[in-house]
Design an enzyme around this catalytic site. Structure first.
Site, PDB file in Angstrom:
ATOM      1  N   LEU A 153      27.158  41.522  39.946  1.00 57.92           N
ATOM      2  CA  LEU A 153      28.100  40.431  40.510  1.00 57.92           C
ATOM      3  C   LEU A 153      28.450  39.237  39.640  1.00 57.92           C
ATOM      4  O   LEU A 153      29.572  38.825  39.477  1.00 57.92           O
ATOM      5  CB  LEU A 153      27.849  40.043  41.986  1.00 57.92           C
ATOM      6  N   TYR A 154      27.419  38.765  39.068  1.00 61.14           N
ATOM      7  CA  TYR A 154      27.365  37.688  38.214  1.00 61.14           C
ATOM      8  C   TYR A 154      28.202  37.561  37.062  1.00 61.14           C
ATOM      9  O   TYR A 154      29.035  37.169  36.692  1.00 61.14           O
ATOM     10  CB  TYR A 154      25.886  37.234  37.789  1.00 61.14           C
ATOM     11  N   ALA A 155      28.095  39.016  36.446  1.00 62.18           N
ATOM     12  CA  ALA A 155      28.931  39.449  35.474  1.00 62.18           C
ATOM     13  C   ALA A 155      30.495  39.601  35.866  1.00 62.18           C
ATOM     14  O   ALA A 155      31.480  38.898  34.994  1.00 62.18           O
ATOM     15  CB  ALA A 155      28.465  40.667  34.749  1.00 62.18           C
ATOM     16  N   THR A 157      31.940  38.105  38.269  1.00 65.07           N
ATOM     17  CA  THR A 157      32.517  36.813  38.289  1.00 65.07           C
ATOM     18  C   THR A 157      33.034  36.120  37.057  1.00 65.07           C
ATOM     19  O   THR A 157      34.090  35.371  36.964  1.00 65.07           O
ATOM     20  CB  THR A 157      31.753  35.628  39.181  1.00 65.07           C
ATOM     21  N   LYS A 158      31.973  36.257  35.863  1.00 63.73           N
ATOM     22  CA  LYS A 158      32.233  35.611  34.771  1.00 63.73           C
ATOM     23  C   LYS A 158      33.806  36.313  34.105  1.00 63.73           C
ATOM     24  O   LYS A 158      34.221  35.738  33.452  1.00 63.73           O
ATOM     25  CB  LYS A 158      31.240  35.408  33.940  1.00 63.73           C
TER      26      LYS A 158
END
Length: 324
Positions: A153-155, A157-158
């Protein structure tokens, strides 16, 4: 030059702000000082910046547009924004996914809206991540590679930030550079990063977990090289005809995590207790940055090897570890 640095109490933001102040620039720092990791470390970073009269700090959550607006009203002369504030940590996105969308997506939108309201703004530089490459097997990672299959999910969002930036560049001519950081390490680093947590465990005589026996490879990039790249990019905004771009910023080599552990052991003078565990699905096998584009633009060349950088981190860590 007046520069707004978001995430100024964070690892990269602190070092960028410090470098800009050393050059004689005026820096407006924003950070919400959230407790994702020890706030005392964030405060200690700020304590190094605050004595400089050219540094002004606001404790502000960048995803709160009503809190950001008064800062912009006071500092309409900002010429550059370096947007580094974000909810970091790939694994934590499984624990608190909402904070990632709030900080990374809404926060980026708020800063884009802020940027297009500033009459003197020349360049908007923001943090992306090597995580956008997902499980790409084609090495080294190039900016032209497909990045539509994130594995965290971090990726995601970026990558959303990169797409929003492209839209704002197209709609408003906002000149922007997104920097895909590759595994940044060094003094004043984040305690949730592997090298920092490994050092703490080794000193405490506690076991560390190495995915696949430490055979995973990362493009470890020393903080001073990162700062050189960020500051270099600031001076080279995109041309008006193509106002949005993304650039890799890394060390241009993939090195095994077990080599990182060996260097920590040597610098700390203690052996690690190692447990090999399976690689989780959000961790890729290897990262490796192609840095030709940023090199051609700014002359960027990473100078610090892992063998040089880890002892520098440990020298700082020995002093900080006794107070954290």
């Amino acid at each position: 030059m007046t520069v707004l640095v978001t995430g100024a109490a964070g690892f990269i933001g602190f070092h960028v702000a410090e470098a800009l102040l050393a050059r004689g620039e005026s820096v407006i720092g924003l950070d919400d000082l959230n407790p994702y990791y020890d706030v005392r470390l964030k405060e200690a970073r700020l304590d190094r910046l605050r004595p400089n009269p050219e540094f002004v700090f606001y404790q502000v959550d960048v995803s709160d547009r009503h809190a950001v607006a008064p800062v912009l009203e006071r500092h309409k002369d900002m010429t550059e924004i370096v947007h580094l504030a974000a909810q970091a940590g790939v694994r934590h996105s499984l624990v608190d996914p909402y904070s990632y969308v709030q900080s990374n997506v809404m926060g980026h939108l708020v800063m884009l809206e802020a940027a297009r309201q500033l009459p003197a703004l020349r360049h908007f530089v923001y943090a992306s991540t090597s995580s956008v490459y997902g499980s790409n097997q084609d090495l080294p990672f190039r900016e032209t590679d497909r990045v539509d299959a994130p594995v965290s999910l971090y990726a995601a969002t970026k990558r959303a930030d990169e797409l929003m930036s492209h839209a704002y560049a197209h709609l408003f001519g906002l000149r922007q550079t997104g920097l895909r950081f590759f595994t940044v390490y060094g003094p004043w680093g984040r305690p949730d990063m592997a090298y920092f947590s490994f050092a703490r465990a080794i000193v405490a005589g506690e076991p560390i977990s190495l995915y696949d026996g430490g055979r995973l490879k990362r493009d470890f990039t020393y903080i001073d090289d990162i700062v050189d790249g960020v500051v270099g990019c600031m001076a080279h905004p995109p041309e008006a005809a193509v106002p949005a771009r993304v650039l890799n910023i890394g060390n241009h080599r993939g090195e095994e995590v077990r080599e990182l552990v060996a260097l920590l052991e040597h610098a700390l003078g203690r052996s690690a207790i190692v447990r090999s565990v399976p690689r989780p699905p959000m961790d890729v096998e290897e990262t490796f940055a192609d840095v030709e584009a940023i090199g051609a633009l700014t002359g960027y060349r990473p100078r610090t090897s892992l063998a040089e950088g880890i002892p520098r981190f440990v020298a700082w860590f020995r002093g900080w570890n006794g107070t954290a």
